[in-house]
Design a protein around this motif. Structure first.
Motif, short mmCIF file in Angstrom:
data_model
loop_
_atom_site.label_atom_id
_atom_site.label_comp_id
_atom_site.label_asym_id
_atom_site.label_seq_id
_atom_site.Cartn_x
_atom_site.Cartn_y
_atom_site.Cartn_z
N TYR A 680 0.86 -1.18 0.00
CA TYR A 680 0.00 0.00 0.00
C TYR A 680 0.90 1.24 0.00
O TYR A 680 1.66 1.45 0.93
N GLY A 681 0.82 2.04 -1.07
CA GLY A 681 1.62 3.26 -1.17
C GLY A 681 2.59 3.18 -2.33
O GLY A 681 3.51 2.35 -2.31
N ASP A 705 -2.80 2.21 -4.20
CA ASP A 705 -2.59 3.62 -3.89
C ASP A 705 -3.91 4.38 -4.01
O ASP A 705 -4.74 4.07 -4.89
N ARG A 706 -4.11 5.37 -3.15
CA ARG A 706 -5.35 6.15 -3.12
C ARG A 706 -5.58 6.88 -4.44
O ARG A 706 -6.73 7.09 -4.86
N TYR A 711 -8.12 8.56 -10.06
CA TYR A 711 -7.78 8.69 -11.48
C TYR A 711 -7.80 7.38 -12.26
O TYR A 711 -7.60 7.37 -13.48
N GLY A 712 -7.99 6.28 -11.55
CA GLY A 712 -7.97 4.99 -12.22
C GLY A 712 -6.58 4.35 -12.15
O GLY A 712 -5.60 4.97 -11.70
N PRO A 713 -6.44 3.10 -12.59
CA PRO A 713 -5.15 2.39 -12.52
C PRO A 713 -4.07 3.10 -13.33
O PRO A 713 -4.36 3.72 -14.35
N PHE A 714 -2.82 2.97 -12.86
CA PHE A 714 -1.69 3.53 -13.60
C PHE A 714 -0.45 2.68 -13.35
O PHE A 714 -0.46 1.79 -12.49
N GLN A 715 0.59 2.94 -14.11
CA GLN A 715 1.85 2.19 -14.00
C GLN A 715 2.86 2.96 -13.17
O GLN A 715 2.97 4.18 -13.28
N LEU A 724 -7.86 0.25 -3.62
CA LEU A 724 -8.04 -0.72 -2.54
C LEU A 724 -9.21 -1.65 -2.84
O LEU A 724 -9.15 -2.86 -2.56
N ASN A 725 -10.28 -1.12 -3.41
CA ASN A 725 -11.43 -1.96 -3.74
C ASN A 725 -11.04 -3.07 -4.71
O ASN A 725 -11.45 -4.23 -4.57
N HIS A 726 -10.22 -2.70 -5.70
CA HIS A 726 -9.77 -3.71 -6.67
C HIS A 726 -8.93 -4.78 -5.96
O HIS A 726 -9.06 -5.98 -6.26
N ALA A 727 -8.10 -4.36 -5.02
CA ALA A 727 -7.26 -5.31 -4.28
C ALA A 727 -8.11 -6.27 -3.45
O ALA A 727 -7.84 -7.48 -3.40
#
Length: 767
Positions: A680-681, A705-706, A711-715, A724-727
């Motif tokens: 996380y982070g 990450d918050r 903004y949605g998923p990123f690399q 966190l919801n996706h995790a």
């Protein structure tokens, strides 16, 4: 040939290298400031009166650092431009532009290209090797070229790739990938060189490049961090220290010799440079024409002072070595007019560290007898508690000395005559016209010399003094480089208590002067040479000379006494593991001529501290600085040798050290037995932790990450960053929190979310 540059050339030839990329800052470009952020304060000074902002210089520096941090925090890639940084400054657009321009002007004023690396780039290009420059930097390509490379047209033509322009950096490996695609390169034929252990060495090797770390044996990063934690004082010679430790040529064949070279250059070089100038300045002030450096420290002091005289173009001052020690000067200094001269002599001998009964018999011209045979290896300091034929050993020795007073008087007369023969034949300058230089710290030899000559010299100079210099205040006065007026953080007591930490290198490998021969020259008779020390003390001296030479050649200013204090306090109180290990390889010989040399840090000393425990040993030392002074010569080094950075941790110097925190968290993960988990982070802490995870083959399943919620998923760093919801939907059960400041809030939120989502099996780990 410069050692690192030679290594680069050899690597290129032996590995079919077609491309060499060079990091820019602290590899090719250096600044004449203590740390990069000092540029901000200097830049603000230039326009402070014009802008009337009401901020102090250091306040503006903090604001500028905070603005950069905030700008990077808001950037997905963590890469920002200088203009974007100034967008986070609370000023009008006009003021921002004035400050930005001043920063670039100041960068140009305080920076320089390291010419040996420039010549390397040109040489490689002439051989058909493609040379490129890479930099993780907020400045643009144009800003870098106009600010740092403007005066070298050839260097301006070298392809330059900057992270801020591509939003890709070396530390993620993405900048290397981008350059590969842009130029059509092959990793297998590509060598990268830079100073950052992660982005310039570990990451390039991970993605398939060859890499050379532009760094010395000592941990410069750790040393600089500790120095800055001790004091915010600027040390503007840091660039010279880095350059000499990394690039200067050395005859060292082994790592331990290279470490000794760097100790002389990186640590003691600035101190000895400043000391040499101080000696010269006082010599001029007292109108002396000869500097007498007392042996054995003269092995280092004399060549460095001579070098500085040459650099300063001072031709009317000579530097000479005077072979003398506490022992060789003691005998000719004795005054028979004093009623208590014999008692004073015996008492003095009894107080010497490591002085044995055998030494006493030799010095007092006593023939071996039964008492000698039984006690010859016993220390004199224990004589009062030892008995022979019903009386204490101490009383027997006192009696023997008094019975042999005639022979002792003859020794005194002979040694005084022989000393004068030596002085007149080798020195010749009248004593009262000489400046006499010694390391310290009680000035005993200088006092003896004044007693021999029955007059004062022009000045007695010490590198460091203690209150022992006042024992002879009626007759002898001293100037001290480190003294009661400029001492900081109790450095004098710490250095005097553990003087072996440097004396060993200053003394060279010559044996101490024992006495003077019965010839017309009064030739000094020396103790056996310490051959085991030769390679290390020679490497140390080479390092110190290289530092002084580079400091002058690169046009750096004088070094303040306060800078020296900070550098030496760090060394004495917070030595690195490499420095501590170096002192296990070298021997010390007391300059009073005791029989045996002794290890500065021995296996026995280390075992003593191990058995007691580092925590208990530290407590004992903290309560009494003289704790075990006779056999634990440098406790701080032993503690840091047994537990890396132990002293720094005890004094709270690592409380804000992200690197150290990341290492501690990695240890906690290993202790839990986790092999894979989520993180996380996706900030700086994760970047610091990642090399420790890779080193221990620990797998990160996903990064949470918050910002991904907004903004949605990123690399980031090659990982998909998710919310966190996706995790939770992916049945995440083990989470490592990569945050120090907000760990409690994050932990609370994670627990609430796990419970709300009916996840009963979960584990959370943080600092």
């Amino acid at each position: 040939m410069f050692s690192l540059i030679s290594d680069i050339n050899s690597f290129v030839e032996n590995h079919n290298i077609k491309v060499v990329s060079l990091d820019l800052f602290d590899t090719l470009i250096f600044r004449k400031v203590s740390k990069p952020a000092d540029i901000f304060s200097l830049a603000y000074t230039k326009v402070k009166d014009e802008l009337l902002l009401g901020l102090e210089n250091k306040e503006f520096q903090e604001l500028r650092v905070f603005a950069e941090r905030k700008a990077k925090k808001q950037s997905f890639s963590k890469e920002v431009t200088l203009e974007e940084i100034y967008d986070y400054m609370p000023f009008t657009e006009s003021i921002k532009q004035t400050l930005l321009k001043s920063e670039l002007i100041t960068e140009a004023e305080y920076s320089f290209l390291y010419q040996p690396m420039v010549k390397l780039a040109e040489s490689l290009s002439q051989k058909g090797i493609l040379v490129i420059f890479l930099s993780d930097m907020y400045l643009s390509k144009e800003q870098i070229q106009n600010t740092f490379l403007n005066n070298d047209e050839k260097i301006r033509q070298v392809p330059l790739f900057v992270s801020s322009e591509y939003r890709k950096n070396k530390s993620s490996g993405l900048l290397f990938k981008h350059v590969k695609q842009q130029l059509g390169l092959e990793y297998s034929q590509w060598l990268h060189v830079g100073d950052n252990i992660k982005s310039d060495f570990e990451l390039p090797k991970q993605v398939g490049l060859h890499a050379i770390h532009a760094s010395g044996e000592l941990s410069a990063v750790q040393i600089f961090k500790t120095e800055r934690s001790i004091s915010p004082l600027n040390c503007n010679s840091n660039a010279v220290r880095q350059i000499v430790a990394t690039y200067s040529k050395s005859n060292a064949d082994h790592v331990v010799e290279r470490t000794a070279f760097e100790l002389g250059a990186f640590v003691w070089g600035p101190a000895l440079f400043a000391f040499a100038d101080w000696v010269i300045d006082i010599t001029i002030k007292v109108k002396s024409a000869t500097i007498l450096c007392l042996m054995r420290e003269a092995e280092v002091f004399a060549p460095l002072i001579s070098l500085r005289l040459s650099q300063r173009e001072i031709e009317n001052i000579d530097v000479k070595k005077l072979f003398v020690s506490r022992k060789s000067a003691l005998w000719p200094s004795i005054n028979f007019d004093s009623k208590n001269w014999l008692n004073e002599l015996v008492t003095l001998m009894f107080s010497r560290r490591g002085y044995k009964v055998d030494d006493f018999y030799r010095d007092f011209q006593l023939p071996p007898d039964a008492l000698h045979g039984e006690f010859k290896l016993d220390l004199i300091k224990n004589a009062e508690g030892l008995y022979y034929q019903g009386n204490s050993l101490l009383s027997h020795l006192n009696k023997l000395a008094k019975e042999n007073i005639g022979k002792i008087k003859n020794v005194v007369k002979q040694q005084k005559e022989r000393f004068f023969s030596y002085y007149n034949s080798q020195i010749s300058t009248p004593f009262e016209q000489c400046t006499v230089v010694d390391f310290g710290y009680g000035g005993t030899i200088q006092h003896y010399l004044q007693m021999i000559f029955s007059q004062s010299c022009a000045a007695n100079l010490l590198f460091i003094s203690s209150d022992r210099i006042y024992r002879n205040s009626q007759t002898t006065a001293y100037y001290s480089f480190i003294n009661a007026a400029n001492d900081s953080h109790n450095l004098r007591r710490l250095l005097c208590r553990s003087s072996e930490c440097i004396e060993t290198f200053l003394l060279g490998d010559r044996g101490t002067t024992l006495r003077y021969a019965d010839d017309h020259l009064g030739t000094p008779i020396l103790a056996p040479k310490l051959k085991a020390n030769t390679a290390l003390v020679n490497a140390f001296l080479d390092g110190a000379i290289d530092y002084v030479d580079n400091h002058h050649q690169l046009g750096f200013k004088n070094i303040s006494n306060a800078e020296v204090m900070n550098i030496l306090l760090r060394y004495v109180q917070y030595p690195t593991k490499g420095e501590a290990e170096l002192l296990t390889q070298i021997m010390q010989q007391d300059n009073f001529g005791s029989s045996n040399a002794y290890a500065v840090i021995s296996t026995n000393q280390i075992e003593q501290v191990k058995q007691l425990g580092v925590e208990c040993a530290y407590l004992e030392f903290s309560r009494n600085i003289k704790w075990k002074i006779d056999n634990l010569h440098w406790p701080q080094a032993i503690l840091n040798l047994l537990s890396d950075t132990f002293m720094q941790k005890q004094h709270g110097l690592l409380s804000l050290d992200t690197e150290n925190d990341a290492a501690d968290l990695a240890e906690r993960i290993l202790a839990r037995g986790w092999t894979n988990f989520s993180v996380y982070g996706a900030g700086v802490f994760f970047e610091k932790l990642l090399p420790h995870l890779n080193k221990n083959a620990l797998k990160v399943d996903m990064v949470i990450d918050r910002k991904a919620e907004v903004y949605g998923p990123f690399q980031h760093l090659g990982y998909d960053v998710v919310s966190l919801n996706h995790a939770l939907e992916s049945n995440c059960e083990k989470i490592v929190i990569c945050s120090k400041r907000f760990k409690d809030e994050i932990t609370k939120n994670l627990r609430e979310q796990f419970i709300q989502n009916n996840c009963e099996m979960f584990e959370i780990l943080s600092l």
